[in-house]
Design an enzyme around this catalytic site. Structure first.
Site, mmCIF file in Angstrom:
data_model
loop_
_atom_site.group_PDB
_atom_site.id
_atom_site.type_symbol
_atom_site.label_atom_id
_atom_site.label_comp_id
_atom_site.label_asym_id
_atom_site.label_seq_id
_atom_site.Cartn_x
_atom_site.Cartn_y
_atom_site.Cartn_z
ATOM 1 N N ARG A 1 12.978 -4.582 -10.862
ATOM 2 C CA ARG A 1 11.536 -4.290 -10.913
ATOM 3 C C ARG A 1 11.158 -3.159 -9.940
ATOM 4 N NH1 ARG A 1 7.106 -4.126 -7.094
ATOM 5 N NH2 ARG A 1 5.203 -4.532 -8.247
ATOM 6 N N GLY B 1 7.679 -1.061 -8.493
ATOM 7 C CA GLY B 1 6.217 -1.074 -8.473
ATOM 8 C C GLY B 1 5.627 0.328 -8.518
ATOM 9 N N THR C 1 3.249 -2.990 2.697
ATOM 10 C CA THR C 1 3.567 -1.631 2.231
ATOM 11 C C THR C 1 2.870 -0.640 3.154
ATOM 12 O OG1 THR C 1 3.842 -2.283 -0.065
ATOM 13 C CG2 THR C 1 3.134 -0.011 0.315
HETATM 14 N N1 ASP Z 1 2.442 -1.913 -4.330
HETATM 15 C C1 ASP Z 1 3.661 -2.541 -3.918
HETATM 16 C C2 ASP Z 1 4.460 -2.929 -5.141
HETATM 17 O O1 ASP Z 1 3.878 -3.364 -6.109
HETATM 18 C C3 ASP Z 1 3.446 -3.765 -3.074
HETATM 19 C C4 ASP Z 1 2.357 -3.674 -2.027
HETATM 20 O O2 ASP Z 1 1.715 -2.646 -1.897
HETATM 21 O O3 ASP Z 1 2.123 -4.655 -1.304
HETATM 22 O O4 ASP Z 1 5.650 -2.830 -5.111
#
Ligand code: ASP
Length: 369
Positions: free
Chosen positions: A230, A232, A202
């Site tokens: 889903r 995040g 990310t």
């Molecule tokens: N925070 C992101 C999510 O949960 C994933 C990540 O930051 O690696 O979608």
């Protein structure tokens, strides 16, 4: 630390004004300062998991993004433009889980999430579960600038993107052999998104510009093997992204469900904003009184800043709480006083920061810097 005491205003004013910290920045520094921090994901990033070639490529990509953002700020550009330029570079780089190189869903599609926030007026834009747009951060910014909404999702957001004339790509644009291998492995093992550690990459950026304005942005493909639409923390304002000129700018990465539950990005900003008047009140108590028992100075916010240690402690406290809940990951921060840094509870985080003081560094592992 600058804690000059002047008899200007009563300290009660401080709680009610927006953008006071930006004003403070102007007053405190003759040469306007700027700062930027970036991340490219956090997780179990150990030296034994990364080849020297990958290490080098990641550092080069982080440096390129950091330099692009720094140049915008150095030239007097806005924090919003700096973080946008930075995130576009990281989205276009297949090493990161955003734009090209985004992870695959359970159905072997890509659903991208992104958000952006301007700390000068608390305006924000976000998109969730989108595809077709080359650079999701530009779509989040278009939502902020050109729609009456804060968050759009799915097909509606895709349609908005086309109407805005943003560059479109075919679904195969995002795919890389590495991400395909990860989803195929996950499906073969019949495990779920929560069982694997495949999400790293990310991207995010936070900045303060020479006018003292703050901005934050985050972009991701989410978690490998995610199902059922889903979403995040990355597109959730207050969880994965937040910016407020009165306190800080935050972009997060990690196990999104926990970041949402704790409202991590807003929580850190709120603690800074609340700590600030407390620190001012403490300074006021230390001011000598005259013969009639009145303070000889009224401490004002424009004379004040939180120290590097105070900011780091607040960020670390919130990440510690995240860990207690069971979450892992980290954040980057920038403050109206020119600090830029990180806090994370994972072995590593792809990261970098630069300031007008000449600091510029990128790092990967937890023991660096
Ligand atoms: N925070 C992101 C999510 O949960 C994933 C990540 O930051 O690696 O979608």
């Amino acid at each position: 630390m600058i804690r000059k005491l002047l008899s200007l205003f009563g300290s009660t004013i401080l709680l009610s004004t927006m953008a006071t910290a930006a004003g403070a920045q102007d007053m405190m520094d003759e040469d306007a300062r700027w700062s930027i921090a970036i991340h490219g994901g956090a997780g179990t990033i150990n030296r034994d998991k990364i080849t020297p070639e990958q290490d080098q490529a990641i550092r080069a990509a982080l440096s390129e993004a950091l330099e692009a953002g720094s140049k915008v700020l150095k030239d007097g550009g806005s924090a919003m433009d700096a973080i946008t330029a930075t995130i576009i570079i990281l989205e276009n780089d297949p090493h990161f889980n955003a734009g090209k190189g985004a992870v695959f869903t359970w159905d072997k599609t890509n659903e991208l999430d992104s958000s952006i926030m301007d700390g000068s007026d608390l305006s924000a834009g976000a998109v969730a579960g989108i595809n077709g747009t080359k650079n999701p951060i530009l779509l989040a910014r278009a939502v902020k600038d050109n729609s009456p909404h804060v968050m759009l999702s799915g097909e509606g957001a895709n349609q908005f993107s086309r109407e805005q004339g943003l560059e479109q790509v075919t679904p195969d644009y995002y795919a890389t052999p590495y991400r395909l291998k990860q989803i195929e492995d996950l499906l073969a093992r019949k495990v779920s998104a929560a069982d694997v550690d495949y999400k790293f990459g990310t991207v995010g950026a936070v900045a303060m510009d020479k006018d003292g304005h703050m901005a934050a942005g985050t972009s991701t493909g989410g978690m490998t093997g995610k199902r059922w639409g889903r979403i995040g923390d990355s597109p959730v304002i207050g969880a994965g992204t937040y910016a407020d000129d009165r306190s800080c700018a935050i972009s997060a990465t990690g196990s999104g469900e926990y970041f949402i539950r704790l409202g991590v990005a807003h929580e850190i900003c709120a603690r800074i904003r609340m700590r600030w008047p407390i620190a001012i009140a403490e300074a006021q108590l230390a001011v000598p009184k005259d013969e009639e028992g009145n303070y000889t100075y009224a401490v004002h916010a424009s004379e004040f800043m939180l120290s590097d240690e105070e900011i780091q402690q607040i960020a670390d406290d919130v990440i510690a709480e995240l860990g207690e809940l069971g979450g892992d990951g980290g954040i980057i921060y920038a403050t109206p006083w020119g600090q830029a840094g990180y806090s994370f509870n994972t072995p590593g985080m792809y990261r970098g920061r630069a300031t007008s003081n000449g600091e510029m560094a990128v790092a990967i592992y937890g023991d660096e810097e």
